[in-house]
Write an enzyme that holds these catalytic residues in place. Sequence first.
Site, PDB file in Angstrom:
ATOM      1  N   HIS A  96      26.416 108.155  23.907  1.00 54.32           N
ATOM      2  CA  HIS A  96      25.033 107.683  23.879  1.00 54.32           C
ATOM      3  C   HIS A  96      24.128 108.878  24.163  1.00 54.32           C
ATOM      4  O   HIS A  96      24.455 109.693  25.043  1.00 54.32           O
ATOM      5  CB  HIS A  96      24.832 106.576  24.930  1.00 54.32           C
ATOM      6  CG  HIS A  96      23.450 106.037  24.989  1.00 54.32           C
ATOM      7  ND1 HIS A  96      22.961 105.136  24.061  1.00 54.32           N
ATOM      8  CD2 HIS A  96      22.420 106.309  25.826  1.00 54.32           C
ATOM      9  CE1 HIS A  96      21.689 104.873  24.346  1.00 54.32           C
ATOM     10  NE2 HIS A  96      21.340 105.564  25.405  1.00 54.32           N
ATOM     11  N   GLY A 155      27.284 110.919  10.918  1.00 51.80           N
ATOM     12  CA  GLY A 155      28.666 111.214  11.244  1.00 51.80           C
ATOM     13  C   GLY A 155      28.938 112.610  11.768  1.00 51.80           C
ATOM     14  O   GLY A 155      30.065 113.097  11.678  1.00 51.80           O
ATOM     15  N   SER A 156      27.955 113.295  12.335  1.00 55.55           N
ATOM     16  CA  SER A 156      28.224 114.655  12.834  1.00 55.55           C
ATOM     17  C   SER A 156      29.192 114.633  14.018  1.00 55.55           C
ATOM     18  O   SER A 156      30.027 115.536  14.153  1.00 55.55           O
ATOM     19  CB  SER A 156      26.922 115.359  13.224  1.00 55.55           C
ATOM     20  OG  SER A 156      26.339 114.767  14.371  1.00 55.55           O
ATOM     21  N   ASN A 157      29.120 113.625  14.864  1.00 52.19           N
ATOM     22  CA  ASN A 157      30.101 113.536  15.967  1.00 52.19           C
ATOM     23  C   ASN A 157      31.495 113.245  15.415  1.00 52.19           C
ATOM     24  O   ASN A 157      32.486 113.809  15.898  1.00 52.19           O
ATOM     25  CB  ASN A 157      29.689 112.455  16.962  1.00 52.19           C
ATOM     26  CG  ASN A 157      28.697 112.958  17.992  1.00 52.19           C
ATOM     27  OD1 ASN A 157      29.041 113.734  18.878  1.00 52.19           O
ATOM     28  ND2 ASN A 157      27.455 112.547  17.865  1.00 52.19           N
TER      29      ASN A 157
HETATM   30  N1  LIG Z   1      30.404  96.234  23.024  1.00 51.66           N
HETATM   31  C1  LIG Z   1      29.725  97.381  22.804  1.00 51.66           C
HETATM   32  N2  LIG Z   1      29.357  97.711  21.537  1.00 51.66           N
HETATM   33  C2  LIG Z   1      28.679  98.884  21.315  1.00 51.66           C
HETATM   34  C3  LIG Z   1      28.329  99.728  22.378  1.00 51.66           C
HETATM   35  C4  LIG Z   1      28.733  99.344  23.709  1.00 51.66           C
HETATM   36  O1  LIG Z   1      28.477 100.074  24.701  1.00 51.66           O
HETATM   37  N3  LIG Z   1      29.424  98.183  23.871  1.00 51.66           N
HETATM   38  N4  LIG Z   1      27.608 100.901  22.144  1.00 51.66           N
HETATM   39  C5  LIG Z   1      26.878 100.915  20.878  1.00 51.66           C
HETATM   40  C6  LIG Z   1      26.195 102.206  20.595  1.00 51.66           C
HETATM   41  N5  LIG Z   1      24.827 102.105  21.132  1.00 51.66           N
HETATM   42  C7  LIG Z   1      24.494 102.989  22.117  1.00 51.66           C
HETATM   43  O2  LIG Z   1      25.232 103.916  22.471  1.00 51.66           O
HETATM   44  C8  LIG Z   1      23.908 101.160  20.632  1.00 51.66           C
HETATM   45  C9  LIG Z   1      23.885 100.896  19.271  1.00 51.66           C
HETATM   46  C10 LIG Z   1      22.984  99.958  18.753  1.00 51.66           C
HETATM   47  C11 LIG Z   1      22.098  99.298  19.615  1.00 51.66           C
HETATM   48  C12 LIG Z   1      21.161  98.275  19.049  1.00 51.66           C
HETATM   49  O3  LIG Z   1      20.213  97.872  19.698  1.00 51.66           O
HETATM   50  N6  LIG Z   1      21.444  97.832  17.798  1.00 51.66           N
HETATM   51  C13 LIG Z   1      20.547  96.896  17.103  1.00 51.66           C
HETATM   52  C14 LIG Z   1      20.923  96.810  15.622  1.00 51.66           C
HETATM   53  C15 LIG Z   1      20.668  98.175  14.954  1.00 51.66           C
HETATM   54  C16 LIG Z   1      21.024  98.142  13.469  1.00 51.66           C
HETATM   55  O4  LIG Z   1      21.828  97.273  13.061  1.00 51.66           O
HETATM   56  O5  LIG Z   1      20.485  98.990  12.732  1.00 51.66           O
HETATM   57  C17 LIG Z   1      20.671  95.495  17.704  1.00 51.66           C
HETATM   58  O6  LIG Z   1      21.767  95.127  18.175  1.00 51.66           O
HETATM   59  O7  LIG Z   1      19.670  94.789  17.610  1.00 51.66           O
HETATM   60  C18 LIG Z   1      22.096  99.581  20.963  1.00 51.66           C
HETATM   61  C19 LIG Z   1      22.989 100.523  21.480  1.00 51.66           C
HETATM   62  C20 LIG Z   1      27.773 100.521  19.724  1.00 51.66           C
HETATM   63  N7  LIG Z   1      28.365  99.226  20.035  1.00 51.66           N
HETATM   64  N1  LIG Z   2      22.933 104.195  20.994  1.00 48.50           N
HETATM   65  C1  LIG Z   2      23.738 104.761  19.959  1.00 48.50           C
HETATM   66  C2  LIG Z   2      23.134 106.052  19.491  1.00 48.50           C
HETATM   67  O1  LIG Z   2      21.916 106.209  19.476  1.00 48.50           O
HETATM   68  N2  LIG Z   2      24.006 106.983  19.124  1.00 48.50           N
HETATM   69  C3  LIG Z   2      23.535 108.262  18.678  1.00 48.50           C
HETATM   70  O2  LIG Z   2      23.437 108.276  17.262  1.00 48.50           O
HETATM   71  C4  LIG Z   2      23.582 109.634  16.829  1.00 48.50           C
HETATM   72  C5  LIG Z   2      24.622 109.628  15.738  1.00 48.50           C
HETATM   73  O3  LIG Z   2      24.672 110.907  15.188  1.00 48.50           O
HETATM   74  P1  LIG Z   2      25.905 111.274  14.219  1.00 48.50           P
HETATM   75  O4  LIG Z   2      26.060 110.126  13.259  1.00 48.50           O
HETATM   76  O5  LIG Z   2      25.468 112.554  13.581  1.00 48.50           O
HETATM   77  O6  LIG Z   2      27.129 111.445  15.100  1.00 48.50           O
HETATM   78  C6  LIG Z   2      24.046 110.439  18.053  1.00 48.50           C
HETATM   79  O7  LIG Z   2      22.961 111.154  18.629  1.00 48.50           O
HETATM   80  C7  LIG Z   2      24.513 109.374  19.006  1.00 48.50           C
HETATM   81  O8  LIG Z   2      24.389 109.740  20.374  1.00 48.50           O
END
Ligand SMILES: Nc1nc2c(c(=O)[nH]1)N[C@@H](CN(C=O)c1ccc(C(=O)N[C@@H](CCC(=O)O)C(=O)O)cc1)CN2
Ligand SMILES: NCC(=O)N[C@@H]1O[C@H](COP(=O)([O-])[O-])[C@@H](O)[C@H]1O
Length: 319
Positions: free
Chosen positions: A213, A88-90
């Site tokens: 991301h 949760g740093s963001n």
């Molecule tokens: N509809 C959308 N939902 C989410 C997006 C998005 O762009 N459109 N962004 C993600 C965040 N993300 C990248 O920025 C991202 C997060 C997770 C995954 C992923 O592959 N997750 C795994 C499960 C991981 C877990 O449960 O521990 C999976 O789906 O198999 C890819 C990209 C947030 N939601």
């Molecule tokens: N594809 C999604 C993904 O990888 N997101 C990444 O998870 C970290 C969360 O850090 P935070 O919990 O300290 O904000 C961040 O680096 C963010 O870009």
Amino acid sequence: MEASVAPPALRPGRSLHTSPAPATRRGPKPRPWGLAANRQANAVRCELPQRPERCLLLRASAVAKDDGGDAAGAGRRKRLAVFVSGGGSNFRAIHEAALGGKVHGDVVALVTDKPGEENRILRTVRAVIVSRGFDFGVTLCVAGCGGAEHARSNGIPVVVFPKSKSAPEGISVAELLDSLREHEVDFVLLAGYLKLIPAELVREYPRSILNIHPSLLPAFGGKGYYGLKVHKAVIDSGARYSGPTVHFVDEHYDTGKTLAQRVVPVFADDTPELLAARVLHEEHQVYVEAVAALCEDRIVWREDGVPLIKSRLNPDVYL
Ligand SMILES: Nc1nc2c(c(=O)[nH]1)N[C@@H](CN(C=O)c1ccc(C(=O)N[C@@H](CCC(=O)O)C(=O)O)cc1)CN2
Ligand SMILES: NCC(=O)N[C@@H]1O[C@H](COP(=O)([O-])[O-])[C@@H](O)[C@H]1O
């Protein structure tokens, strides 16, 4: 490891041809930009040629509803829901920016799929302490605290979504939509949230959901690209630059329109952890800037559907 890197010399007789990139309109003289090419500050610097003037069709972003405008013209403070899965740093950076006035909004709900920081008994004990008017600010934290714990410590309601074996108290999509409406949420901000946002939520919040991301999308994005996996893929690819992308969210992972990016160098001896830390530092800044623009209605949409951030200082400048 010291790598002395000189800017690439142009072979005799060769010249650089820049493609007719989408021009900035009446925008700033392109800033000279450069990036450190190694651990010392011997940055490679180049200056983009002045782009030909081009007018640009822009569309205002979704007009904020019933905003009782204020002197700053930023309208009423916007109501934000932040989605997290981990540290949760963001989220903390955005919350602190909201409290400090850099973001014209308030975090009114925290949504997480991993609430388990405090177990039920400790939560009850803590509630009793708080109900008696005492809150020593002590967090009875059992497992790794994260965004959910920061929210609890700051009186921000925590919503668990989705339901899962590890989070049986999770709610359904319909209940999540109801909760966001009850909190009168204007914008949804994903900050390290690792579940796919359902299409119903994307439809309910058009051009109102952002994600950050940790790579330069469209590279190194999509299903399976999260956390250190992203930075390992960047290093393994031999990419020399990386950095965070803030983008609007659509129904798929990481395919929404890019709003803002920052660039950092990738060093020859980088580990995923080192690169992650360098990118995260930039995330905290670029996300706050993007959210500030969103809350001040300074996002415009180019005729081809690309969102642009209008500078707060000069409305003729787009970032
Ligand atoms: N509809 C959308 N939902 C989410 C997006 C998005 O762009 N459109 N962004 C993600 C965040 N993300 C990248 O920025 C991202 C997060 C997770 C995954 C992923 O592959 N997750 C795994 C499960 C991981 C877990 O449960 O521990 C999976 O789906 O198999 C890819 C990209 C947030 N939601
Ligand atoms: N594809 C999604 C993904 O990888 N997101 C990444 O998870 C970290 C969360 O850090 P935070 O919990 O300290 O904000 C961040 O680096 C963010 O870009």
